[in-house]
Design a protein around this motif. Structure first.
Motif, PDB file in Angstrom:
ATOM      1  N   LYS A 147      11.798  -9.642   1.230  1.00 15.93           N
ATOM      2  CA  LYS A 147      10.653  -9.053   0.535  1.00 15.93           C
ATOM      3  C   LYS A 147       9.376  -9.834   0.822  1.00 15.93           C
ATOM      4  O   LYS A 147       9.405 -11.057   0.962  1.00 15.93           O
ATOM      5  N   THR A 220       1.678  -2.029  -4.868  1.00 10.78           N
ATOM      6  CA  THR A 220       2.881  -2.353  -4.110  1.00 10.78           C
ATOM      7  C   THR A 220       2.539  -2.670  -2.664  1.00 10.78           C
ATOM      8  O   THR A 220       1.730  -1.987  -2.039  1.00 10.78           O
ATOM      9  N   THR A 222       4.464  -3.157   1.006  1.00 11.37           N
ATOM     10  CA  THR A 222       5.721  -2.842   1.692  1.00 11.37           C
ATOM     11  C   THR A 222       5.700  -3.414   3.103  1.00 11.37           C
ATOM     12  O   THR A 222       4.704  -3.280   3.816  1.00 11.37           O
ATOM     13  N   HIS A 230      13.137  -2.459   5.875  1.00  9.20           N
ATOM     14  CA  HIS A 230      11.929  -2.513   5.044  1.00  9.20           C
ATOM     15  C   HIS A 230      12.257  -2.989   3.635  1.00  9.20           C
ATOM     16  O   HIS A 230      13.400  -2.899   3.171  1.00  9.20           O
ATOM     17  N   SER A 232       9.954  -3.991  -0.384  1.00 12.06           N
ATOM     18  CA  SER A 232       8.677  -3.910  -1.118  1.00 12.06           C
ATOM     19  C   SER A 232       8.634  -4.906  -2.259  1.00 12.06           C
ATOM     20  O   SER A 232       9.666  -5.301  -2.810  1.00 12.06           O
TER      21      SER A 232
END
Length: 323
Positions: A147, A220, A222, A230, A232
């Motif tokens: 993340k 957010t 990402t 991926h 976020s």
């Protein structure tokens, strides 16, 4: 004798110094991180004795440690073991002494150690494996570890520009991750920084001017890695309304109104209280005068009765009764 020995040693040093100083040497990072299903670049540089040769006469090979014939990269793709075919390539130029290797679509078994070998096409084939400089790969598959980091102020002021920073550290500079935001903005600045030892940092800076509609909303960031991986990170922001003339006048007017209402209520209560006191005093005064008046009448009435009786007795002689 001693002087001759010194001269001999110095002569040997002059003769063999270029040879001794020009050795086979490779520089690799001993440990690297890699995100599973993404990519990783293993930094590598090398040097070799003798004069520099054109890259067309050099061959770079990567193989597993202690297993020289298990190639994970070779110019001859037929020599690459099946589990690495189509997933590796050199990202540097051997003529620049750059032997960096990219591993694409990282698998759970791509942990190494991996070593580099260089081959030279001269009058006879020379080759050298840098077995003392191999690299191990730490594989990361936990989503919490991929993340992005979000740096921001939770409490912001309406109408005042504020900066939000989102960053990620990775090991694949040939395919930098892409950072995006949950809200569109014109002022976004993206930078890429080499933080040494094969690690790179991508940072995205977002500048927005909060409005009251942004209060208690989420923002957010990402990250999307090469290969489709991926993740976020989300944060909530709170917007304090900016102080305006309206915000100043409304509380002031409200305060004055409350004060006036309270003052009027107090004046009315005091006035009513005084009137009540006057009524009570008036009643008391009237009652006292009434009692005094009744007592006066009674006194006068009692005096008249006793005077009339005396007179009657004095006017009647003894033994004589008036009819």
């Amino acid at each position: 004798m001693g002087m001759r020995l010194v001269v001999l040693l110095y002569s040997l040093h002059v003769i063999f110094a270029p040879v001794l100083s020009d050795v086979w040497k490779a520089q690799l990072e001993a440990n690297m991180d890699a995100f599973v299903s993404s990519c990783v670049v293993l930094p590598c540089s090398f040097k070799y004795p003798g004069k520099q040769l054109p890259s067309s006469r050099m061959r770079g090979i990567w193989h597993k440690e202690k297993i020289n014939d298990e190639y994970i990269y070779s110019e001859d793709s037929l020599k690459i073991i099946d589990s690495f075919k189509g997933r590796t390539r050199l990202v540097g130029e051997l003529s620049d002494f750059n032997c960096s290797l990219e591993i694409n679509d990282v698998k759970n078994h791509d942990n190494g150690p991996f070593c580099f070998r260089v081959e030279f096409e001269r009058d006879e084939k020379d080759k050298y494996s840098f077995m003392e400089s191999c690299v191990s790969v730490k594989l990361i598959a936990n989503k919490d570890q991929i993340k992005p980091e979000l740096h921001y102020k939770q409490s912001v002021e309406e109408g005042v520009p504020v900066v939000y920073k989102c960053s990620i550290t990775h090991t694949c500079p040939s395919h930098h991750p892409n950072l995006t935001w949950s809200r569109p903005a014109k002022d976004i600045l993206v930078s890429y920084k080499d933080i040494r030892h094969g690690n790179w940092e991508v940072e995205s800076i977002l500048t927005i001017t909060p409005t009251k509609e942004d209060d208690h909303t989420d923002i957010t960031c990402t990250v999307k890695y090469h290969g489709g991986l991926h993740a976020s990170t989300t944060g909530r922001i709170f917007v304090k309304e900016q102080a305006t003339l309206r915000h100043i006048l409304i509380p002031a007017i409200t305060g004055l109104g409350v004060s006036a209402l309270f003052g009027g209520l107090c004046f009315f209560m005091v006035k009513r209280y005084k009137k009540r006191i006057q009524e009570l005093q008036s009643r008391n005064d009237n009652g006292m005068w009434s009692r005094l008046s009744r007592m006066s009448r009674r006194f006068r009435s009692g005096g008249n009765s006793s005077g009339q009786g005396g007179r009657d007795q004095r006017d009647n002689p003894p033994g004589v009764t008036w009819s």
